[in-house]
Design an enzyme around this catalytic site. Structure first.
Site, short mmCIF file in Angstrom:
data_model
loop_
_atom_site.label_atom_id
_atom_site.label_comp_id
_atom_site.label_asym_id
_atom_site.label_seq_id
_atom_site.Cartn_x
_atom_site.Cartn_y
_atom_site.Cartn_z
N ARG A 1 -52.35 -30.70 -11.47
CA ARG A 1 -53.80 -30.72 -11.23
C ARG A 1 -54.40 -29.32 -11.42
O ARG A 1 -55.51 -29.19 -11.95
CB ARG A 1 -54.12 -31.26 -9.82
CG ARG A 1 -55.61 -31.42 -9.59
CD ARG A 1 -55.94 -32.12 -8.30
NE ARG A 1 -55.52 -31.34 -7.14
CZ ARG A 1 -55.59 -31.77 -5.88
NH1 ARG A 1 -56.03 -33.00 -5.62
NH2 ARG A 1 -55.19 -31.02 -4.89
N LYS B 1 -60.81 -28.64 -9.04
CA LYS B 1 -60.62 -27.98 -7.73
C LYS B 1 -60.90 -26.50 -7.93
O LYS B 1 -59.99 -25.69 -8.16
CB LYS B 1 -59.21 -28.25 -7.20
CG LYS B 1 -59.09 -28.03 -5.71
CD LYS B 1 -57.86 -28.69 -5.15
CE LYS B 1 -57.55 -28.24 -3.74
NZ LYS B 1 -58.56 -28.57 -2.74
N GLU C 1 -66.96 -38.70 -0.95
CA GLU C 1 -65.77 -38.28 -0.22
C GLU C 1 -66.23 -37.49 0.99
O GLU C 1 -67.42 -37.45 1.28
CB GLU C 1 -64.87 -37.42 -1.12
CG GLU C 1 -65.55 -36.17 -1.67
CD GLU C 1 -64.64 -35.29 -2.55
OE1 GLU C 1 -63.41 -35.43 -2.47
OE2 GLU C 1 -65.19 -34.47 -3.30
N1 PMP Z 1 -61.65 -33.76 -1.61
C1 PMP Z 1 -61.88 -32.44 -1.52
C2 PMP Z 1 -63.26 -31.93 -1.74
C3 PMP Z 1 -60.82 -31.57 -1.23
O1 PMP Z 1 -61.03 -30.26 -1.15
C4 PMP Z 1 -59.52 -32.10 -1.01
C5 PMP Z 1 -58.37 -31.18 -0.72
N2 PMP Z 1 -58.47 -30.56 0.52
C6 PMP Z 1 -59.34 -33.49 -1.08
C7 PMP Z 1 -60.43 -34.29 -1.41
C8 PMP Z 1 -58.00 -34.11 -0.86
O2 PMP Z 1 -57.13 -33.82 -1.94
P1 PMP Z 1 -55.57 -33.68 -1.76
O3 PMP Z 1 -55.09 -34.95 -1.16
O4 PMP Z 1 -55.05 -33.47 -3.12
O5 PMP Z 1 -55.33 -32.52 -0.86
#
Ligand code: PMP
Length: 289
Positions: A50, A149, A182
């Site tokens: 990622r 990210k 989210e």
């Molecule tokens: N959404 C956002 C905005 C995030 O920053 C994160 C990670 N902290 C997630 C969702 C969850 O992603 P992951 O399961 O890959 O940590």
């Protein structure tokens, strides 16, 4: 504590990045948050993949291979004796001049911190979490994809502040159309009549790695998981709701905007997902030692 910084392992006090780094000046960079459990790094390759996708999307060439980055994460944990902890891996555009043109940055900065983490208290996992909806909308994918990210978290931070001001630990974020995207740092799922729904990534969410693991575990357990557009109504009337994230893991949600969800306590599917997730994280991963 030893920090990986541009190919070397340096003491915490020496781990310094220039004030001319465009990661600091413009938020020009990408990162990953990764967890280690029981002496193993969970889903390391997925996180590195990622990171490369995020970098590709912003035309940032990471000066290390995926294998070199994996090895550096492992070594950073080993040097700091981190068996259970958190790894922050950051790649910035690097040091450049004061203009925002990234061509002035000849070499990206890469650093890795391996440390302890506790995001939420154990009580949150037993009793569940309250959410409020932020008035700050998630950045529109047409402006900048929330799937990247990146080091630009102000959108999420402003939403988080709204939540804290309202006494909630996390906030729900909607997209420009008003559909559920989210939370400020986690993906969201709802369960209604045994169907499990989560917003699609194009609704404005990060493609969470924990989200993917949760979908796999739920599917293996025989549940039906669908990606669908959700409104706040779908959460208000859900039987169960939970969040997923590397730092947060699986968090039961029991209230949104003053409406109790289901019975107002963590539901049975959520509770068993928490225990399956704990089993998986304790047993699977890239060995550190
Ligand atoms: N959404 C956002 C905005 C995030 O920053 C994160 C990670 N902290 C997630 C969702 C969850 O992603 P992951 O399961 O890959 O940590």
């Amino acid at each position: 504590m030893k920090i990986f910084l541009d190919g070397e392992y340096v003491d915490r006090e020496q781990a310094k990045v220039s004030v001319f780094d465009h990661g600091l000046l413009y938020g020009d960079g990408v990162f990953e948050g990764i967890r280690a459990y029981n002496g193993k790094i969970f889903k390391l390759e997925e996180h590195i993949d990622r990171l490369f996708d995020s970098a590709r999307a912003i035309l940032l060439k990471i000066p290390m291979s995926a294998q070199q980055l994996c090895d550096a994460c492992v070594r950073c944990c080993a040097l700091n004796n981190v068996r259970d902890g958190y790894i922050r891996l950051v790649v910035t555009r690097g040091v450049g001049s004061l203009g925002l043109n990234p061509e002035s940055c000849p070499r990206p900065t890469v650093f890795i911190i391996a440390d302890a983490i506790q995001l939420y208290s154990p009580e949150v996992y037993e009793r569940g979490m309250r959410l409020v909806t932020a008035s700050t909308r998630r950045v529109a994918p047409a402006a900048f994809s929330p799937a990247v990210k990146s080091l630009n978290y102000l959108n999420n931070i402003l939403a988080k502040i709204e939540g804290r001001l309202a006494g909630a630990q996390e906030v729900l974020m909607l997209n420009e159309q008003g559909y559920v995207a989210e939370c400020s740092g986690d993906n969201i799922f709802v369960i209604k009549n045994n169907t499990i729904c989560t917003p699609p990534i194009y609704a404005g969410a990060l493609g969470g790695i924990t989200r993917r693991v949760a979908i796999e575990l739920l599917t293996q357990a025989g549940h039906r998981v669908v990606e669908s557009q959700l409104t706040r109504y779908d959460i208000y009337v859900a039987d169960e709701c939970f969040l997923t994230g590397t730092g947060a893991e699986i968090v039961p949600v029991i209230e949104l905007d003053g409406r109790l969800i289901g019975e107002g306590r963590p539901g049975t599917i959520t509770t068993s997902l928490i225990s399956e997730y704990r089993k998986l994280t304790a047993s699977e991963g890239t060995p550190i030692f």
